[in-house]
Scaffold this motif. Structure first.
Motif, PDB file in Angstrom:
ATOM      1  N   VAL A 182      70.281  33.903   7.246  1.00 36.98           N
ATOM      2  CA  VAL A 182      71.702  33.819   6.353  1.00 36.98           C
ATOM      3  C   VAL A 182      71.688  32.487   6.029  1.00 36.98           C
ATOM      4  O   VAL A 182      71.360  31.391   6.501  1.00 36.98           O
ATOM      5  CB  VAL A 182      72.678  34.184   7.471  1.00 36.98           C
ATOM      6  N   LEU A 183      72.172  32.339   4.826  1.00 41.05           N
ATOM      7  CA  LEU A 183      72.138  31.178   4.040  1.00 41.05           C
ATOM      8  C   LEU A 183      73.068  30.080   4.863  1.00 41.05           C
ATOM      9  O   LEU A 183      74.136  30.679   5.290  1.00 41.05           O
ATOM     10  CB  LEU A 183      72.735  31.196   2.540  1.00 41.05           C
ATOM     11  N   LEU A 202      79.795  34.619  -1.033  1.00 40.64           N
ATOM     12  CA  LEU A 202      78.841  35.990  -0.921  1.00 40.64           C
ATOM     13  C   LEU A 202      79.382  37.222  -0.054  1.00 40.64           C
ATOM     14  O   LEU A 202      78.554  38.085   0.428  1.00 40.64           O
ATOM     15  CB  LEU A 202      77.733  35.401  -0.149  1.00 40.64           C
ATOM     16  N   LYS A 203      80.707  37.029   0.251  1.00 38.46           N
ATOM     17  CA  LYS A 203      81.162  38.278   1.350  1.00 38.46           C
ATOM     18  C   LYS A 203      81.335  39.475   0.469  1.00 38.46           C
ATOM     19  O   LYS A 203      80.904  40.460   1.104  1.00 38.46           O
ATOM     20  CB  LYS A 203      82.667  37.642   1.733  1.00 38.46           C
ATOM     21  N   GLU A 204      81.519  39.681  -0.636  1.00 40.25           N
ATOM     22  CA  GLU A 204      82.000  41.011  -1.681  1.00 40.25           C
ATOM     23  C   GLU A 204      80.975  41.713  -1.898  1.00 40.25           C
ATOM     24  O   GLU A 204      80.832  42.897  -1.685  1.00 40.25           O
ATOM     25  CB  GLU A 204      82.939  40.493  -2.598  1.00 40.25           C
ATOM     26  N   ALA A 280      65.062  30.922  -7.721  1.00 39.27           N
ATOM     27  CA  ALA A 280      66.034  32.041  -7.417  1.00 39.27           C
ATOM     28  C   ALA A 280      65.979  32.490  -6.190  1.00 39.27           C
ATOM     29  O   ALA A 280      64.712  32.539  -5.248  1.00 39.27           O
ATOM     30  CB  ALA A 280      65.946  33.188  -8.504  1.00 39.27           C
ATOM     31  N   VAL A 281      67.085  33.211  -5.562  1.00 31.80           N
ATOM     32  CA  VAL A 281      67.072  33.964  -4.233  1.00 31.80           C
ATOM     33  C   VAL A 281      67.817  34.986  -4.441  1.00 31.80           C
ATOM     34  O   VAL A 281      69.029  34.839  -4.990  1.00 31.80           O
ATOM     35  CB  VAL A 281      67.264  32.835  -3.103  1.00 31.80           C
ATOM     36  N   LEU A 282      67.418  36.401  -3.865  1.00 33.23           N
ATOM     37  CA  LEU A 282      68.312  37.438  -3.763  1.00 33.23           C
ATOM     38  C   LEU A 282      69.163  37.512  -2.581  1.00 33.23           C
ATOM     39  O   LEU A 282      68.384  37.532  -1.470  1.00 33.23           O
ATOM     40  CB  LEU A 282      67.463  38.543  -4.141  1.00 33.23           C
ATOM     41  N   VAL A 283      70.547  37.395  -2.424  1.00 39.04           N
ATOM     42  CA  VAL A 283      71.258  37.419  -1.369  1.00 39.04           C
ATOM     43  C   VAL A 283      72.048  38.741  -1.118  1.00 39.04           C
ATOM     44  O   VAL A 283      72.804  39.182  -2.388  1.00 39.04           O
ATOM     45  CB  VAL A 283      72.278  36.272  -1.449  1.00 39.04           C
ATOM     46  N   GLY A 287      75.543  37.078   2.737  1.00 35.50           N
ATOM     47  CA  GLY A 287      74.695  35.859   2.665  1.00 35.50           C
ATOM     48  C   GLY A 287      73.426  36.032   3.444  1.00 35.50           C
ATOM     49  O   GLY A 287      72.786  35.164   3.597  1.00 35.50           O
ATOM     50  N   SER A 288      72.884  37.276   3.525  1.00 33.18           N
ATOM     51  CA  SER A 288      71.432  37.425   4.335  1.00 33.18           C
ATOM     52  C   SER A 288      70.520  37.296   3.018  1.00 33.18           C
ATOM     53  O   SER A 288      71.032  38.205   1.914  1.00 33.18           O
ATOM     54  CB  SER A 288      71.489  38.604   5.088  1.00 33.18           C
ATOM     55  N   ILE A 289      69.514  36.907   3.184  1.00 35.06           N
ATOM     56  CA  ILE A 289      68.373  36.542   2.182  1.00 35.06           C
ATOM     57  C   ILE A 289      67.720  37.804   2.127  1.00 35.06           C
ATOM     58  O   ILE A 289      67.006  38.227   2.922  1.00 35.06           O
ATOM     59  CB  ILE A 289      67.585  35.324   2.464  1.00 35.06           C
ATOM     60  N   LEU A 290      67.710  38.700   1.278  1.00 39.07           N
ATOM     61  CA  LEU A 290      66.823  39.854   0.962  1.00 39.07           C
ATOM     62  C   LEU A 290      65.203  39.621   0.597  1.00 39.07           C
ATOM     63  O   LEU A 290      64.658  40.850   0.580  1.00 39.07           O
ATOM     64  CB  LEU A 290      67.373  40.838  -0.222  1.00 39.07           C
TER      65      LEU A 290
END
Length: 320
Positions: A182-183, A202-204, A280-283, A287-290
């Motif tokens: 998690v970020l 990042l909640k929604e 870039a990072v996909l989240v 907030g978990s990093i995918l």
């Protein structure tokens, strides 16, 4: 001879990697008219040819080769020094697939290569003995000292390489995967200095966090034409632009994006160990990093193209 060996090695490592050469040109802000596939194909051929001609030719051809080598190494020195002074940790692309982020050791190495090329040019123009003539006069003593010098040069290069590698990330983090973590709960800000909590944002829904930096040529290319990125990205994923660097510089370069961008991205970039900009990072939502963070326009477009499959194959969340 060392200059010739470096040029030949660099050229061979780039053969068949025209896409990588084009990406390097783009990252360093090489003039647009040179960013052509034919140039990317011929560039390693030029490096190999220069290396061979430096140690085989005499007379006018040797002089011409010296001048061209000096021009090429001067260009290397200019673009790497400019990138280093701007703090851009982009891949230098010096030896093909071998990834080497810009650092002071790269700048020093390119300075020495330029001095070697300039010295060769002076020798050739002054009519001094060429490499073939010099080697023909070598005795056992000369060969021994040359071998010792090359050995010491190799040891020195390995030493600087180890320093660079150890300083890129914190100890114990080199092999740590970020996927599934998690970020951190960081705060960013808008152009008006209003705080934005990362976890609240990042909640929604899932988001692709795009990290850019003012003065980064590759970032500018991506931001001036973001259509390929939007086209590849899953429609349920929102793109968030995060800037690491001076707000004024970014607002001057991209006034149309300043109001939607978030600033203060350095801590996030450091946590993600992004080695170059753009990154870039996909989240996922929460907030978990995918997927592992990526750097560079091609890798970001590839991540966007895989965003749908990654989103529906969400890894189990674990603490960062």
């Amino acid at each position: 001879m060392v200059l010739a060996a470096v040029l030949v090695a660099a050229g061979i490592s780039k053969v068949g990697r025209s896409r990588g050469v084009l990406d390097t040109f783009e990252n360093f802000g090489v003039p647009f008219f040179l960013r052509r596939r034919i140039v990317a194909i011929l560039f390693p051929v030029l490096e190999i040819a220069l290396g061979v001609l430096l140690v085989t030719m005499t007379g006018a051809i040797w002089v011409l080769t010296g001048w061209v080598s000096a021009a090429v190494t001067a260009a290397f020195l200019f673009v790497t020094t400019r990138a280093f002074s701007r703090g851009e940790r982009i891949d230098c692309g010096c030896f093909g697939a071998h990834r080497t982020p810009i650092s002071i050791s790269i700048v020093v190495r390119n300075s020495l290569l330029f001095l070697a090329a300039a010295g060769t040019t002076v020798m050739a123009s002054a009519g001094l003995d060429s490499v073939p003539a010099t080697l023909a006069d070598f005795d056992t003593h000369d060969w021994t000292w040359s071998a010792a010098a090359l050995f010491l040069a190799g040891i020195t290069a390995a030493f600087f390489s180890s320093l660079r590698g150890s300083s890129d990330v914190a100890p114990g983090m080199q092999n740590r995967a970020l996927t599934g973590t998690v970020l951190p709960d960081l705060y960013l800000s808008t152009i008006g200095q209003e705080p934005v909590r990362l976890h609240d944002m990042l909640k929604e829904r899932p988001r692709l966090l795009l990290l850019v930096r003012p003065g980064c040529p590759s970032c500018d290319v991506l931001l001036h034409d973001p259509r390929p990125l939007h086209d590849a990205l899953d429609p349920t994923i929102e793109l968030v632009l995060i800037v690491s660097g001076a707000e004024d510089a970014f607002r001057t370069a991209h006034p149309e994006l300043a109001e939607v961008a978030l600033f203060g991205g350095w801590p996030l970039a450091e946590h993600l160990r992004v080695s170059a900009f753009p990154g870039a990072v996909l989240v996922g939502a929460g907030g978990s990093i995918l997927a592992e963070p990526v750097a560079g326009r091609p890798a970001i477009l590839d991540l966007s193209a895989r965003s749908s499959s990654l989103l529906h194959r969400r890894p189990r969340t674990r603490n960062s």
